[in-house]
Design a protein around this motif. Structure first.
Motif, PDB file in Angstrom:
ATOM      1  N   PHE A  85      32.213 -38.010 -82.570  1.00 44.94           N
ATOM      2  CA  PHE A  85      32.605 -36.802 -83.276  1.00 44.94           C
ATOM      3  C   PHE A  85      34.156 -36.590 -83.091  1.00 44.94           C
ATOM      4  CE2 PHE A  85      28.410 -35.011 -81.327  1.00 44.94           C
ATOM      5  CZ  PHE A  85      27.756 -35.731 -82.224  1.00 44.94           C
ATOM      6  N   ASP A  86      34.881 -37.078 -82.139  1.00 43.08           N
ATOM      7  CA  ASP A  86      36.320 -37.024 -82.291  1.00 43.08           C
ATOM      8  C   ASP A  86      36.917 -37.839 -83.405  1.00 43.08           C
ATOM      9  OD1 ASP A  86      36.354 -35.535 -79.895  1.00 43.08           O
ATOM     10  OD2 ASP A  86      37.155 -37.013 -78.684  1.00 43.08           O
ATOM     11  N   ALA A 103      21.735 -26.218 -86.106  1.00 42.80           N
ATOM     12  CA  ALA A 103      22.955 -27.059 -85.509  1.00 42.80           C
ATOM     13  C   ALA A 103      23.099 -26.707 -84.137  1.00 42.80           C
ATOM     14  CB  ALA A 103      24.208 -26.820 -86.373  1.00 42.80           C
ATOM     15  N   LEU A 104      22.407 -27.516 -83.321  1.00 41.85           N
ATOM     16  CA  LEU A 104      22.264 -27.490 -81.853  1.00 41.85           C
ATOM     17  C   LEU A 104      22.517 -28.809 -81.107  1.00 41.85           C
ATOM     18  CD1 LEU A 104      18.814 -25.847 -82.006  1.00 41.85           C
ATOM     19  CD2 LEU A 104      20.815 -24.587 -81.889  1.00 41.85           C
ATOM     20  N   GLU A 109      27.913 -29.904 -81.852  1.00 46.06           N
ATOM     21  CA  GLU A 109      29.315 -30.698 -81.871  1.00 46.06           C
ATOM     22  C   GLU A 109      29.691 -31.344 -83.091  1.00 46.06           C
ATOM     23  OE1 GLU A 109      29.325 -31.259 -77.007  1.00 46.06           O
ATOM     24  OE2 GLU A 109      27.672 -31.829 -78.156  1.00 46.06           O
ATOM     25  N   LEU A 110      28.691 -31.924 -83.617  1.00 47.67           N
ATOM     26  CA  LEU A 110      29.106 -32.645 -85.087  1.00 47.67           C
ATOM     27  C   LEU A 110      29.606 -31.883 -85.953  1.00 47.67           C
ATOM     28  CD1 LEU A 110      29.518 -35.228 -86.739  1.00 47.67           C
ATOM     29  CD2 LEU A 110      27.081 -34.922 -87.384  1.00 47.67           C
ATOM     30  N   ALA A 136      27.647 -29.787 -72.710  1.00 44.79           N
ATOM     31  CA  ALA A 136      28.008 -30.245 -73.899  1.00 44.79           C
ATOM     32  C   ALA A 136      29.300 -30.873 -74.025  1.00 44.79           C
ATOM     33  CB  ALA A 136      28.478 -28.860 -74.917  1.00 44.79           C
ATOM     34  N   ALA A 137      29.248 -32.179 -73.773  1.00 43.31           N
ATOM     35  CA  ALA A 137      30.421 -33.035 -73.541  1.00 43.31           C
ATOM     36  C   ALA A 137      31.057 -33.738 -74.693  1.00 43.31           C
ATOM     37  CB  ALA A 137      29.980 -34.348 -72.299  1.00 43.31           C
ATOM     38  N   ALA A 138      30.431 -33.425 -75.808  1.00 49.17           N
ATOM     39  CA  ALA A 138      30.854 -34.279 -77.106  1.00 49.17           C
ATOM     40  C   ALA A 138      31.664 -33.365 -77.953  1.00 49.17           C
ATOM     41  CB  ALA A 138      29.604 -34.883 -77.700  1.00 49.17           C
ATOM     42  N   GLY A 139      32.303 -32.421 -77.438  1.00 46.04           N
ATOM     43  CA  GLY A 139      33.351 -31.624 -78.248  1.00 46.04           C
ATOM     44  C   GLY A 139      33.240 -30.041 -77.915  1.00 46.04           C
TER      45      GLY A 139
END
Length: 242
Positions: A85-86, A103-104, A109-110, A136-139
């Motif tokens: 995602f970054d 979008a959950l 996060e995407l 929620a560790a991906a953004g």
């Protein structure tokens, strides 16, 4: 580029990237992560604006829980979803998400990684990860507060608030609500495609950079001032005024 979980179409002046697991609400699994990295590599090699959407009624209902359950410390430290995602957020072109339905979790996060989001009336954004014993560790923890502010972000991340399309519009998470978000996203990219690609690339890089460094603006502007594109565009503008 067509793969098992995504489809990347080259539409001339843009790419259309579609998450393609509609039977699973486009849940993001390991195969999709790998194929999205391949799509990012193609965009990086030949940059053009990207329209990101999901097949069917939903953008992405989250990460694949069956896979997440089996991940351990090593996978968490590798930042599997976060790294992707970054990378999406760092693409050297504007990205526009067309968001319908859920979008959950990882799907949210995407969506947060896109530069601009267009919502269908059915859109729902949320991060229910703590209910599954994770975060929620991906953004979510660092990108969402920048988008909607710390207060709303905490409502979503800590209290489990789900933002519907109207709420997402009010807090600035989405640019607009459209019955056909894909068509509206194309309209936005139509405007983007008419602008200077280099100016947009430098603008995005500066906006996304941490802190405020006004001298960076000066350097970027100096680069743009010396381009033929700048002179041609300004000459055309002056001639239209005449």
């Amino acid at each position: 580029m067509t793969a098992d979980t995504i489809q990347l179409d080259d539409a001339g002046d843009r790419y259309v990237l579609t998450l393609d697991r509609p039977a699973q609400r486009n849940a993001i699994n390991a195969a999709m992560i790998g194929q999205l990295h391949e799509a990012c590599a193609r965009v990086e090699a030949a940059p053009k604006p990207v329209l990101l959407t999901g097949r069917g009624d939903h953008f992405a209902g989250g990460a694949d829980i069956a896979e997440l359950r089996e991940r351990g410390r090593a996978e968490a430290l590798a930042g599997i979803n976060r790294t992707l995602f970054d990378r999406v957020a760092r693409l050297p072109v504007p990205t526009v998400g067309a968001i319908s339905g859920f979008a959950l979790g990882g799907g949210a996060e995407l969506a947060y990684a896109c530069d601009i989001r267009i919502a269908a009336p059915t859109a729902r954004f949320g991060n229910p990860e703590p209910g599954l014993g994770i975060l929620a560790a991906a953004g979510g923890t660092y990108r969402l507060p920048e988008l909607v502010g710390a207060s709303v972000a905490k409502q979503i991340l800590l209290a489990g608030r789900i933002l519907d399309a109207d709420a997402a519009l009010r807090c600035g998470l989405v640019m607009s609500i459209a019955d056909d978000p894909l068509a509206e996203a194309h309209t936005v990219i139509d405007r983007i495609a008419k602008q200077s690609a280099l100016a947009l690339r430098l603008m995005k890089t500066i906006v996304d950079a941490p802190g405020s460094q006004p001298w960076v603006d000066d350097i970027a502007q100096a680069v743009l001032f010396e381009t033929d594109d700048k002179r041609d565009r300004m000459t055309a503008f002056l001639e239209r005024k005449r």
